[in-house]
Design an enzyme around this catalytic site. Structure first.
Site, short mmCIF file in Angstrom:
data_model
loop_
_atom_site.label_atom_id
_atom_site.label_comp_id
_atom_site.label_asym_id
_atom_site.label_seq_id
_atom_site.Cartn_x
_atom_site.Cartn_y
_atom_site.Cartn_z
N GLN A 1 9.14 -2.02 0.11
CA GLN A 1 9.57 -0.99 1.06
C GLN A 1 10.39 -1.61 2.19
O GLN A 1 11.34 -1.00 2.69
CB GLN A 1 8.35 -0.27 1.63
CG GLN A 1 7.63 0.61 0.62
CD GLN A 1 6.45 1.33 1.24
OE1 GLN A 1 6.17 1.18 2.42
NE2 GLN A 1 5.75 2.12 0.42
N GLN B 1 5.34 -1.50 7.39
CA GLN B 1 5.69 -0.97 6.09
C GLN B 1 4.63 -1.46 5.10
O GLN B 1 4.11 -2.57 5.23
CB GLN B 1 7.08 -1.43 5.65
CG GLN B 1 8.22 -0.81 6.44
CD GLN B 1 8.54 0.60 5.98
OE1 GLN B 1 7.71 1.50 6.11
NE2 GLN B 1 9.73 0.80 5.44
N SER B 2 4.32 -0.64 4.08
CA SER B 2 3.17 -0.95 3.22
C SER B 2 3.40 -2.13 2.31
O SER B 2 2.48 -2.91 2.04
CB SER B 2 2.80 0.28 2.39
OG SER B 2 2.40 1.34 3.24
N THR B 3 4.59 -2.29 1.78
CA THR B 3 4.85 -3.35 0.81
C THR B 3 6.14 -4.07 1.16
O THR B 3 6.98 -3.55 1.91
CB THR B 3 4.96 -2.79 -0.62
OG1 THR B 3 6.07 -1.91 -0.69
CG2 THR B 3 3.68 -2.06 -1.02
#
Length: 696
Positions: free
Chosen positions: A29, A24-26
């Site tokens: 998220q 997941q990017s962050t």
């Protein structure tokens, strides 16, 4: 059975491991989009459906909360690449291509390795074989679409961020001197010491006009600077750090301290990227090119006009004469360093030092030489010019010397009060922190020695800091008394009344600083008149004055007003003056020789020879007679009367055998001879000659 026949999964693939890549990017998220994360973990069931036992399925979830823009910092992706290169992987499974990589470089690196080692790639829909042309084509298109999707997301986010910043609503990091209030508005930092320290910094920069000078002042006064580090999650607390040139510049260059809301002060540039780093470097954007600049958006420590003046002053402090920057005053004897302008081409003149020890400064303009390969515009020796400019400066300051002394006295007192205030705030903070540590120690239960011992050590450290600050404060007070006694005031006023003495006591840097407060530029040109330098002074008030200064030359061919000097020498010769008398008269009238030294008798003699001016004689231009009108004899007359040579006459004069006088050295001799003395001396001469004949 037909689906199994068309599936690219073989026994050779199942003999190796299956890797599930989860990302997941962050961190947001990961917390908020838990269904997406759970969906990626369910890919284990899909790998099991392809025939892999669950114990041979490995999940790589090291990159949760990390962006896929680059492989830097993604340990899970790098581990996956390493496992593929070691031949351990038979299948790489991810929800879609964007989870594995968001740029073509990392994506195609993965494809190349998978094709070399026969590794299959699967997503939520189907299985791809990178060795097959059409599958590789589809995978390449997936990577392109993933990168394009990231670009579109970034573009939308940036446009939204730009629109929010244009309204001044985007929350940006604030420097130490500012803080967000409870209502979201930007205000001064409520800490009084932070405010006082920053106000003192701007006041000293206004006075000293140099970031390094301010840094030295803070270091000498042992004052720290408030800094707000932006590493880690917010809120970011203010810490105190030693003053450095970089920290001073960060404060002076920050428009937030002028009450301006600015977005886009820096932008990314591919130039200057560090070796091995995927991140591009950044460069400063010119003030006029800032995308968003809202002036007077919140309270500031200085106004916008002073902020712009500070930026111009910082630019001028750079020693780049070709860019018309005068630079800060430096050590060296050249008084006009940085403000001397070439009167021929209008560019700033540089400096070089000549002489055996490099102690003779010369103003030189190399613009034509550097730009066109031609000769230098001109070179002007600095010592004579500096002396003339120094006299002009002292003459301009003489009427206001008492006001200057009083102003200097007020500045010293204000400086002492400002530093005393800074020290009082510093001591107050140290005492507060010690008291706070004491309250924390008192609040702990006595039986909880594990915590009590730690709090006790903290309390002791704070008390030692209070003691150390008190010691430093007392040392500062001994070196710089806060109040000036009557004797100090009288001495300062006396120095102010005696400007030449005060000027002589100042250092080279201080003299240049004083000069720049009075004079803006000084234009030099030694071309119009031979042996002279034309000076045009542009004062800070806007007034302009022009002067001509005589310069030293190597030959009298370049001597200024040589005709007047020759006429004066002829007049003095006609007035029966000898060479030394002429030199004394010329020096008394303020005239100097070609090299700037006082005249000597030998130099006047050479000038007479140059101009064919005969020396002074008693009888004018005629030859010396045998006997002068007063009855005395010349050297030739005495030699004839005594029947001896002129050399013998000079010898007898030296020994005192003959008595004579000269009106001045170099004038003809006037020898006193009576008739009995002549007869006696002639008799002595005959006896001497007869004795010499008999002896021979």
């Amino acid at each position: 059975m037909l689906l199994d026949l068309e599936s690219p999964v073989t026994t050779a693939h199942r003999a190796k491991l299956a890797y599930i890549y989860v990302r997941q990017s962050t961190a947001g998220q990961v917390r908020q989009h838990q269904e997406s994360t759970e969906l990626q973990y369910r890919l284990v069931d899909r790998a099991a459906a392809f025939g892999w036992p669950k114990e041979r399925i490995e999940v790589i979830d090291d990159d949760l909360g990390k962006s896929g823009r680059s492989s830097d910092g993604r340990g899970g992706f790098q581990r996956l690449i390493a496992e593929i290169g070691l031949g351990k992987a038979g299948l790489v499974l991810s929800l879609d291509a964007s989870r594995l990589a968001r740029n073509n470089h990392d994506w195609h690196q993965l494809l190349e390795l998978c094709s070399l080692f026969g590794v299959l790639i699967a997503d939520g829909e189907r299985v791809y074989d990178p060795c097959a042309y059409h599958d590789r084509l589809l995978l390449g298109l997936s990577g392109i679409m993933s990168e394009a999707e990231l670009h579109q997301i970034k573009l939308r986010l940036h446009q939204g961020e730009r629109q929010k910043a244009a309204r001044g609503e985007l929350r940006l990091p604030l420097p130490a001197g500012l803080a967000h209030g409870r209502d979201g508005r930007i205000t001064f930092n409520p800490d009084e010491e932070v405010q006082a320290r920053l106000l003192h910094l701007f006041a000293k920069f206004r006075e000293l006009r140099s970031a390094k000078a301010v840094m030295r002042h803070f270091q000498e006064a042992n004052l720290l600077l408030p800094v707000r580090p932006l590493a880690g999650p917010s809120p970011h607390d203010v810490v105190w750090r030693p003053a450095s040139n970089a920290r001073i510049l960060q404060v002076v260059k920050n428009p937030a301290y002028a009450g301006a809301y600015v977005y886009g002060r820096r932008r990314r540039t591919p130039i200057g990227r560090r070796s091995g780093s995927q991140r591009s470097a950044t460069e400063a954007v010119a003030i006029q090119d800032w995308p968003v600049c809202l002036k007077d958006a919140f309270p500031g420590y200085i106004d916008w006009e002073e902020f712009m003046a500070n930026q111009q002053r910082l630019a001028d402090n750079l020693n780049r004469y070709e860019a018309n920057h005068h630079g800060v005053p430096r050590r060296g004897n050249a008084l006009l360093q940085g403000i001397a302008i070439c009167g021929r081409c209008g560019r700033r003149m540089g400096l070089h030092y000549s002489g055996p020890h490099g102690s003779y400064p010369v103003y030189v303009c190399r613009a034509d030489q550097h730009q066109h390969g031609g000769p230098r515009c001109q070179e002007v020796r600095a010592l004579g010019i500096d002396g003339a400019v120094e006299r002009l400066l002292l003459e301009a300051l003489t009427p206001d010397r008492l006001a200057l002394a009083i102003a200097a006295l007020g500045e010293l007192e204000n400086e002492a009060r400002a530093l005393e205030h800074q020290w009082s705030l510093k001591r107050e903070r140290a005492r507060y922190e010690a008291e706070r540590a004491r309250r924390q120690y008192d609040a702990v239960e006595p039986e909880n020695r594990l915590v009590a011992r730690s709090l006790e050590r903290v309390w002791e450290d704070k008390l030692r800091q209070v003691e150390q600050i008190d010691i430093e404060y007392e040392s500062w007070r001994r070196q710089q008394p806060v109040s000036l006694v009557a004797a100090d005031r009288a001495q300062i006023l006396a120095l102010g009344a005696d400007l030449p003495k005060l000027w002589g006591a100042a250092s080279a840097v201080e003299r240049k600083q004083i000069l720049r407060l009075i004079m803006k530029e000084v234009i030099l040109d030694q071309r119009p008149t031979s042996g002279q330098v034309w000076i045009r002074v542009i004062w800070q008030t806007g007034a302009v004055s022009e002067h001509k200064i005589r310069r030293n030359v190597n030959s009298y061919r370049n001597y200024p007003d040589i005709a007047a000097l020759e006429s004066r020498v002829r007049d003095l010769v006609a007035a029966q003056k000898m060479d030394r008398q002429i030199a004394t008269t010329l020096n008394a009238q303020g005239l100097l020789s070609a090299r700037g030294r006082p005249f000597s008798g030998d130099e006047v003699h050479l000038l007479r020879k140059r101009w064919n001016i005969p020396t002074v004689k008693i009888n004018g231009a005629e030859h010396n007679p045998r006997q002068w009108p007063d009855g005395t004899y010349s050297v030739q007359g005495a030699a004839a009367a005594l029947s001896i040579s002129t050399q013998t006459v000079f010898k007898w004069l030296q020994k005192g055998r003959l008595l004579g006088r000269q009106l001045a050295k170099g004038m003809p001799w006037q020898i006193t001879l009576s008739s009995p003395q002549i007869a006696e001396l002639r008799t002595q001469v005959r006896r001497t000659n007869q004795s010499k004949k008999e002896a021979s």
